[in-house]
Design a protein around this motif. Structure first.
Motif, PDB file in Angstrom:
ATOM      1  N   SER A   1       0.797  -1.221   0.000  1.00 51.61           N
ATOM      2  CA  SER A   1       0.000   0.000   0.000  1.00 51.61           C
ATOM      3  C   SER A   1       0.832   1.273   0.000  1.00 51.61           C
ATOM      4  O   SER A   1       0.305   2.340  -0.249  1.00 51.61           O
ATOM      5  N   SER A   2       2.109   1.179   0.299  1.00 51.42           N
ATOM      6  CA  SER A   2       2.970   2.355   0.238  1.00 51.42           C
ATOM      7  C   SER A   2       4.392   1.912  -0.049  1.00 51.42           C
ATOM      8  O   SER A   2       4.783   0.785   0.246  1.00 51.42           O
TER       9      SER A   2
ATOM     10  N   ALA B   1      -0.908 -10.131  -4.936  1.00 57.40           N
ATOM     11  CA  ALA B   1      -0.672  -9.684  -6.310  1.00 57.40           C
ATOM     12  C   ALA B   1       0.315  -8.524  -6.339  1.00 57.40           C
ATOM     13  O   ALA B   1       0.310  -7.664  -5.467  1.00 57.40           O
ATOM     14  N   ASP B   2       1.154  -8.529  -7.363  1.00 60.61           N
ATOM     15  CA  ASP B   2       1.973  -7.372  -7.664  1.00 60.61           C
ATOM     16  C   ASP B   2       1.173  -6.496  -8.615  1.00 60.61           C
ATOM     17  O   ASP B   2       0.559  -6.984  -9.561  1.00 60.61           O
ATOM     18  N   TYR B   3       1.170  -5.207  -8.356  1.00 61.09           N
ATOM     19  CA  TYR B   3       0.457  -4.270  -9.206  1.00 61.09           C
ATOM     20  C   TYR B   3       1.436  -3.742 -10.249  1.00 61.09           C
ATOM     21  O   TYR B   3       2.449  -3.140  -9.901  1.00 61.09           O
ATOM     22  N   LEU B   4       1.140  -3.992 -11.495  1.00 66.10           N
ATOM     23  CA  LEU B   4       2.029  -3.621 -12.580  1.00 66.10           C
ATOM     24  C   LEU B   4       1.333  -2.692 -13.556  1.00 66.10           C
ATOM     25  O   LEU B   4       0.134  -2.831 -13.805  1.00 66.10           O
TER      26      LEU B   4
ATOM     27  N   ALA C   1      -0.633  -0.097  -4.409  1.00 66.04           N
ATOM     28  CA  ALA C   1      -2.071  -0.277  -4.654  1.00 66.04           C
ATOM     29  C   ALA C   1      -2.812   1.038  -4.928  1.00 66.04           C
ATOM     30  O   ALA C   1      -3.594   1.109  -5.878  1.00 66.04           O
ATOM     31  N   PRO C   2      -2.624   2.111  -4.129  1.00 67.47           N
ATOM     32  CA  PRO C   2      -3.354   3.353  -4.432  1.00 67.47           C
ATOM     33  C   PRO C   2      -2.970   3.956  -5.782  1.00 67.47           C
ATOM     34  O   PRO C   2      -3.825   4.441  -6.516  1.00 67.47           O
ATOM     35  N   LEU C   3      -1.703   3.892  -6.128  1.00 68.13           N
ATOM     36  CA  LEU C   3      -1.259   4.421  -7.410  1.00 68.13           C
ATOM     37  C   LEU C   3      -1.806   3.571  -8.556  1.00 68.13           C
ATOM     38  O   LEU C   3      -2.184   4.091  -9.606  1.00 68.13           O
TER      39      LEU C   3
ATOM     40  N   ARG D   1      -5.354   4.617  -9.407  1.00 64.04           N
ATOM     41  CA  ARG D   1      -5.414   5.860 -10.171  1.00 64.04           C
ATOM     42  C   ARG D   1      -4.989   5.653 -11.619  1.00 64.04           C
ATOM     43  O   ARG D   1      -5.630   6.138 -12.544  1.00 64.04           O
ATOM     44  N   LEU D   2      -3.895   4.928 -11.814  1.00 63.22           N
ATOM     45  CA  LEU D   2      -3.378   4.744 -13.168  1.00 63.22           C
ATOM     46  C   LEU D   2      -4.247   3.809 -13.993  1.00 63.22           C
ATOM     47  O   LEU D   2      -4.312   3.937 -15.215  1.00 63.22           O
ATOM     48  N   GLU D   3      -4.914   2.876 -13.328  1.00 63.51           N
ATOM     49  CA  GLU D   3      -5.762   1.921 -14.040  1.00 63.51           C
ATOM     50  C   GLU D   3      -6.974   2.614 -14.664  1.00 63.51           C
ATOM     51  O   GLU D   3      -7.373   2.314 -15.781  1.00 63.51           O
TER      52      GLU D   3
END
Length: 190
Positions: free
Chosen positions: A55-56, A143-146, A158-160, A163-165
């Motif tokens: 998350s950060s 999960a890795d957020y890519l 996760a927060p970024l 937004r980008l998704e």
């Protein structure tokens, strides 16, 4: 500063204060009470790590520092082993297991330490472009957020990711060379 960043930023100071409190309370009547407080704090952080690990960027770095410390503890545990006695076969088995454990701890500390070194002590990779795609890799919980920016996949928190998704803007990002996480982001005009 978000709640996740605050919790992640307080992990290592809490560990140091807890260790100091346990050392000062050792051999006193307050030790069981202090021990219960430290245990509750430790279990709370372990529980929060499960929810806030991605998350950060501070939490990601906390995990890497924790892996370095764990690797060094594993290596250090073998330094306190008693001398080997018995037949040469018994000594060889014990020595081989000791070498294997030292290699495991050294590898873990090297892996995470290399990531921290490349992320913080070398120049960051700068990528500029539009967010092409956003996806998750791995299981749903871990999960890795890519995201793919200008054709290069990078990891995000996760927060970024959220937004980008949804918006898929033009961005300029600074990516750590070790962990491939986005450390700094600047939104550009579309």
């Amino acid at each position: 500063m978000t709640t996740a960043e605050f919790i992640a930023a307080c992990v290592w100071p809490s560990i140091l204060v807890s260790a100091f409190a346990l050392l000062k309370a050792r051999n006193t009547a307050a030790f069981p009470f202090v021990g219960k407080i430290v245990l509750a704090l430790g279990l709370t952080y372990i529980g929060l790590l499960r929810f806030y690990d991605k998350s950060s960027i501070i939490a990601v770095n906390d995990v890497h520092v924790g892996l370095v410390v764990l690797g060094l503890i594993i290596v250090g545990s073998q330094l306190r082993q008693p001398p080997l006695y018995g037949s040469w076969r018994d000594q060889a088995k014990a020595f081989a297991s000791m070498i294997l454990i030292v290699l495991l701890g050294s590898g873990l500390a090297w892996y995470a330490g290399r990531m921290l070194f490349l992320d913080h002590l070398t120049s960051r990779l700068v990528i500029e472009g539009r967010v092409d795609r956003a996806w998750r890799s791995g299981s749903r919980r871990k999960a890795d957020y890519l995201v793919r920016i200008a054709g290069q996949p990078v990891k995000v928190t996760a927060p970024l990711y959220e937004r980008l998704e949804t918006f898929r803007p033009m961005v300029r990002v600074e990516v750590g060379r070790g962990s491939n996480y986005v450390y700094d982001i600047e939104y550009l005009a579309n």
